[in-house]
Motif scaffolding. Structure first.
Motif: not given
Length: 470
Positions: A166-177, A181-183, A432-436
């Motif tokens: 099984r896999v669970s996830y935690e959030s890691v926030p990233v912010r562009f200049a 904001r991307v999680e 979940r996408n190419l940007l991530e």
């Protein structure tokens, strides 16, 4: 405005004009990612077609290989003698179940019965004893003593699966200049319902989703010298990129050779890659790997009657090899569009192409004549790179460290959703996408990642337009 102020503003105007320069036109033949083998299809079957230059007489051989790749294997003994011998421990009963429509796998959903299309590699650190040294030389790792080198979460009747993934996830926030904001999501692997006792406390784990099957014969046909020409283990040019080759064991030759396939370039050629997949994923023997992957502690597994010796005949293995060598790469779309060309320019300017090498020419003596002397555009160097702590699995494999991964080919990546119905990327499908996927890059790719973080919304859209054209 004074003439002095006007003169002061001129350099700024020229600088801005340079930033907005018109991108170069598409290169001749740029849309043909696989050279003359390229197919022009972009629907859900885009990854399942034979090389465009494959003769009609050889397409029958492709279809035969496809049947053994696609159709399920069954438990022995069976009247279906050509396809029996499944298990007794395995991950799936057909190659196509992991490489869905010859494409990309994904992590298990929260309510999934099994983790089909994602598997978990196992090993232990080992020691310097002769036995462990020999295992590392031949296998690249020291397998976990009871569960081996791969957790098999399915079993024939009477055989307990090795465990549940099984896999669970935690959030890691990233912010562009620009403040966007991307999680990101960081995976946490969970293994329970162990069938054969506890795992060793020092067990190392690595979750891997199935990669796409397209263009593998072309990658195998790249001359070794062309791959090694891009290696720079000592960073002689000072650009921070230290691509290094993996050196792995060739079962047939009994020698250490260049690794090309797998997430850490742990396999030297397609035939061996296929044989190890038959063994680890389906529990099937071949002449290369003639014994089931059962540890001494798995007594019932070792006592199971085989479905032949070997269960995958040399003819079937050769058919699957021919099929996997000749799965074509789809043509790119929209290579002449302004946003795609601008995205390509940004890709190059950010330094992404320092690892995702755009093109190679295949060898004149390729294993199949259709694959020879082709100018291909896979966007990989097939070398190992330190991708930083964020992507590290901390599990070495041959010469690959726990932070190193082989540069993944990018051809066909823009068709993932059309073929597989999802856009989950990287070795464990966390993006979940190419940007991530880009934002998880670190280590040698940290400078390129930082450049992308400086992109505004328009530049990000252009970069994604380019990647989705591949």
């Amino acid at each position: 405005m004074s003439s002095t102020l006007r003169l002061c503003l001129l350099p700024l105007a020229f600088a801005l004009a340079a930033c907005e320069r018109t991108p170069a036109p598409a290169e001749p033949g740029e849309a043909l990612s696989g050279g003359a083998t390229t197919v022009r299809q972009s629907d859900h079957n885009a990854f399942s077609l034979p090389s465009a230059n494959l003769a009609p007489s050889r397409r029958l051989d492709f279809a035969v290989g496809n049947s053994f790749f696609r159709n399920p294997w069954v438990i022995a003994p069976s009247t279906t003698t050509a396809r029996d011998g499944l298990g007794p421990l395995f991950n799936t009963n057909a190659c196509q179940n992991c490489h869905i429509k010859d494409g990309r796998g994904h992590p298990p959903a929260a309510d999934a019965v099994s983790a089909v299309s994602m598997l978990v590699r196992l090993s232990i650190p080992g020691d310097d004893s002769p036995a462990h040294t020999e295992l590392r030389r031949r296998l690249g790792v020291v397998p976990e003593p009871v569960y081996g080198g791969q957790l098999q979460d399915m079993g024939n009747p009477g055989h307990a699966p090795e465990g549940r993934v099984r896999v669970s996830y935690e959030s890691v926030p990233v912010r562009f200049a620009d403040g966007t904001r991307v999680e990101l999501r960081k995976p946490r692997l969970q293994i329970d319902r162990l069938g054969y006792g506890e795992l060793r406390p020092d067990t190392l784990f690595s979750a891997r989703v199935a990669p796409p099957m397209i263009g593998l014969g072309l990658l195998e046909a790249i001359p070794e010298a062309a791959i090694l020409a891009n290696a720079d283990p000592d960073d002689r040019d000072g650009d921070g990129i230290r691509g290094v080759p993996n050196r792995v064991w060739d079962d047939a030759r009994g020698a250490t050779v260049l690794g090309r396939f797998g997430w850490k370039a742990g396999q030297p050629n397609l035939n061996q890659q296929n044989a190890h997949a038959f063994s680890g994923d389906l529990g099937l023997t071949t002449t290369l790997l003639p014994r089931d992957d059962c540890s001494p502690a798995q007594v019932d597994c070792r006592a199971t009657a085989p479905g032949g010796s070997p269960e995958v005949s040399d003819n079937i293995l050769a058919s699957v090899l021919f099929y996997s060598r000749n799965l074509a790469v789809p043509a790119r779309r929209g290579v002449d569009r302004l946003d795609v060309r601008r995205g390509k320019q940004l890709f190059m300017d950010a330094g992404c192409a320092q690892c995702h090498t755009p093109s190679f020419v295949t060898a004149a003596d390729a294993a199949e004549p259709e694959l020879a002397r082709q100018t291909i555009r896979p966007y990989t160097d097939l070398l190992l790179h330190d991708m930083g702590e964020g992507l590290a699995d901390d599990r070495p494999e041959f010469l690959a460290s726990g932070r190193q991964w082989r540069t993944a080919p990018l051809w066909g990546i823009g068709l993932t959703e059309a073929v597989n119905g999802h856009t989950q990327f990287l070795h464990d499908g966390r993006a979940r996408n190419l940007l991530e996927a880009i934002l998880w890059h670190g280590g040698e790719a940290q400078r390129a990642r930082q450049a992308v973080l400086e992109f505004d919304a328009g530049e990000r859209d252009a970069l994604l337009a380019f990647l989705n054209s591949l």
